[in-house]
Write a protein that holds these residues in place. Structure first.
Motif, PDB file in Angstrom:
ATOM      1  N   SER A   1       1.024  -1.249  -0.668  1.00  0.00           N
ATOM      2  CA  SER A   1      -0.132  -0.190  -0.319  1.00  0.00           C
ATOM      3  C   SER A   1       1.126   1.405   0.272  1.00  0.00           C
TER       4      SER A   1
ATOM      5  N   GLN B   1       3.613   1.756  -0.860  1.00  0.00           N
ATOM      6  CA  GLN B   1       4.252   1.545  -2.748  1.00  0.00           C
ATOM      7  C   GLN B   1       3.953   2.061  -3.166  1.00  0.00           C
ATOM      8  N   ALA B   2       2.329   1.276  -3.486  1.00  0.00           N
ATOM      9  CA  ALA B   2       1.567   1.731  -4.414  1.00  0.00           C
ATOM     10  C   ALA B   2       1.002   2.904  -4.433  1.00  0.00           C
TER      11      ALA B   2
ATOM     12  N   GLN C   1       3.768   5.834  -5.750  1.00  0.00           N
ATOM     13  CA  GLN C   1       3.511   5.931  -7.623  1.00  0.00           C
ATOM     14  C   GLN C   1       2.683   6.731  -7.818  1.00  0.00           C
TER      15      GLN C   1
ATOM     16  N   ALA D   1      -4.315   4.580  -6.125  1.00  0.00           N
ATOM     17  CA  ALA D   1      -4.404   4.168  -5.059  1.00  0.00           C
ATOM     18  C   ALA D   1      -5.748   4.560  -3.777  1.00  0.00           C
TER      19      ALA D   1
END
Lengths: 238, 274
Positions: free
Chosen positions: B152, B154-155, B158, B163
């Motif tokens: 989560s 990382q998402a 990015q 997200a």
């Protein structure tokens, strides 16, 4: 007659002083594929983003599964089962394909997660082949498949998809639309997609024509002539 | 030097990498935690460090939750964040002045002594600080690969909008990132305070140095930050050794300017990713 899962009444959304959609009323039935069609700048994206909660409407009512949701956060709408796949930036670029899907099942039941991811791979075998690849290195068409895969993994009751066919090769578009239809038939979900591509006529149950932020028509496919849709894009002669 | 520097740099990188918000108060908050640790040091070392780091985590969480996240939701820009986080820094520096009326402290931790290799001797604490930074980095990486929480984060870093759309509690992710960043800065301050000493204004040095080093490494890029911290640490040590301490910052900042002219995005590029 199936029930209305999504109902929008007199929705107006503005950017600054310019209204992108004006008093739009719109609905989607359970298990229906609704195509929102119209030229660039018609307000298709704004309508979808207002429903998903990414932009705040100025006024109007949005009902989803019997709840008034127009003041809810994106997260709360998502938890109730609404999911928007945006037109751009719809993947996590620096993550592998597999991880993109794994992170998207976050709100699904634990015992269903594997199944959802397998289903996404089944629909788009290329994603399985490329599951270890970093998402941004996929081709444009594959990225679009991944975006829909993310939508599937999210297991939402209603999937809103913003212009899924844009930029795809004509042959791919037909196949892509067939896949969307298969998703609806398999999962019994509702799909609302905005489109500029006239091929959407092949899969949509109902079409909703939008131009300059206003409704032009709202018809079941059977009652709609191809010309009416064409007029919307090209401008009618009369 | 680089070892200790790597901790606030890591803090900056974690916060910026995940939230995209530059928080200039991080050093002052870390030093605040250093003073809290010093206050409790006479009871028990472990407890004191835990309290100091815990306080910083909570401060980082609260600052993010009640201030920075809402401002970012309203579309705040970099200038606004610069001014607001500087102001937050002054608030905590002022609180330090009020709560701990001492200009500087030294944290008396048990010394480990120096470790020598290849003719050089290095303070044990510096090695431990560096190992701690590397360890933290590896833990973050492992979490990203194997846990839902890590994925989560990382998402969120990015693609924030997506997200949110897939249902990640991004507000919570932001708060945790900010808490961890401030906690890392605090650990850096504790090491700093035990090797040198902590002054009321040390937080600005630690924070700005952390920031500049992070930018040189490629802001938001944790590996770049770590490499940059080591290089910059060495530059400072050597320039101090060869030319004398007063030339240290002149050399350091000239190199910073030079690096950024050659590679504006930093050594490893500033992909906002962890």
């Amino acid at each position: 007659m199936s029930e209305q899962v999504l109902k929008v009444t007199d929705l107006t959304t503005c950017y600054g002083s310019i209204s992108a959609i004006k008093s739009i009323s719109f609905y989607a039935l359970d298990r229906e594929i609704v195509g929102i069609v119209g030229p660039n700048g018609a307000g298709k994206t704004t309508l979808l983003e207002s429903i998903a909660g990414s932009v705040q409407p100025l006024e109007g009512i949005i009902e989803f599964l019997g709840h008034r949701i127009e003041h809810w956060s994106v997260l709360k709408r998502r938890q109730l089962g609404l999911m928007l796949i945006p037109q751009e930036a719809n993947i996590f670029p620096m993550m592998s394909v597999k991880k993109n899907l794994e992170v998207s099942v976050i709100l699904s039941d634990r015992d269903k997660r594997e199944e959802l991811i397998s289903y996404a791979y089944e629909l788009f075998p290329i994603l399985y082949e490329r599951r270890k690849q970093i998402a941004s290195t996929l081709s444009g068409g594959q990225q679009r498949m991944l975006a829909v895969g993310i939508g599937i993994a999210s297991n939402a009751r209603v999937m809103l998809i913003d212009e899924p066919s844009i930029g795809l090769a004509p042959k791919l578009v037909t196949k892509f639309f067939e896949t969307l239809k298969k998703i609806r038939d398999d999962t019994k979900k509702t799909i609302v997609l905005s489109e500029q591509n006239i091929k959407v006529l092949n899969i949509a149950d109902r079409l909703f024509g939008l131009e300059a932020g206003e409704i032009r028509f709202d018809e079941r496919k059977e009652n709609l002539s191809r010309d009416a849709v064409k007029d919307l894009y090209l401008g009618s002669i009369s | 030097m680089g070892g200790i520097l790597s901790l606030p740099v890591l803090g900056v990188a974690v916060i910026y990498g995940i939230t995209g918000i530059p928080n200039f108060a991080i050093g002052v908050i870390g030093v605040f935690g250093g003073f809290v640790t010093w206050y409790f040091l006479s009871y028990s070392m472990g407890l004191a460090i835990a309290i100091g780091v815990g306080v910083c985590f909570i401060i980082g969480w609260i600052v993010q939750r009640v201030l920075l996240t809402p401002i970012s939701e309203m579309g705040g820009d970099a200038t606004l964040f610069f001014i607001i986080t500087i102001a937050v820094g002054f608030v905590f520096e002022g609180m330090l002045r009020a709560i701990f009326p001492r200009p500087n402290i030294s944290l008396e931790l048990p010394r480990i002594g120096t470790i020598s290799f290849a003719g050089y001797s290095v303070e044990g604490f510096k090695i431990i600080a560096l190992l701690f930074a590397i360890g933290t980095l590896i833990i973050i990486r492992l979490m990203e690969e194997h846990t839902e929480v890590g994925k989560s984060w990382q998402a969120t870093s990015q693609n924030l909008k997506l997200a949110k759309l897939i249902g990640i509690k991004t507000t919570q992710v932001f708060s945790i990132a900010s808490g961890i960043g401030c906690a890392l800065a605090c650990i850096g301050a504790i090491f700093w305070g035990s090797l040198y000493n902590l002054q009321l204004s040390s937080g600005w040095d630690l924070g700005f140095l952390g920031f500049i080093v992070a930018v040189v490494g490629g802001i938001g890029n944790i590996w770049g930050g770590l490499i940059s911290a080591l290089i910059m640490g060495m530059v400072m040590s050597f320039s101090g050794y060869l030319l004398g301490g007063e030339w240290q910052s002149v050399i350091l900042y000239c190199i910073v300017i030079l690096v950024l002219i050659i590679a504006p995005k930093g050594i490893l590029g500033s992909e906002r990713s962890l």
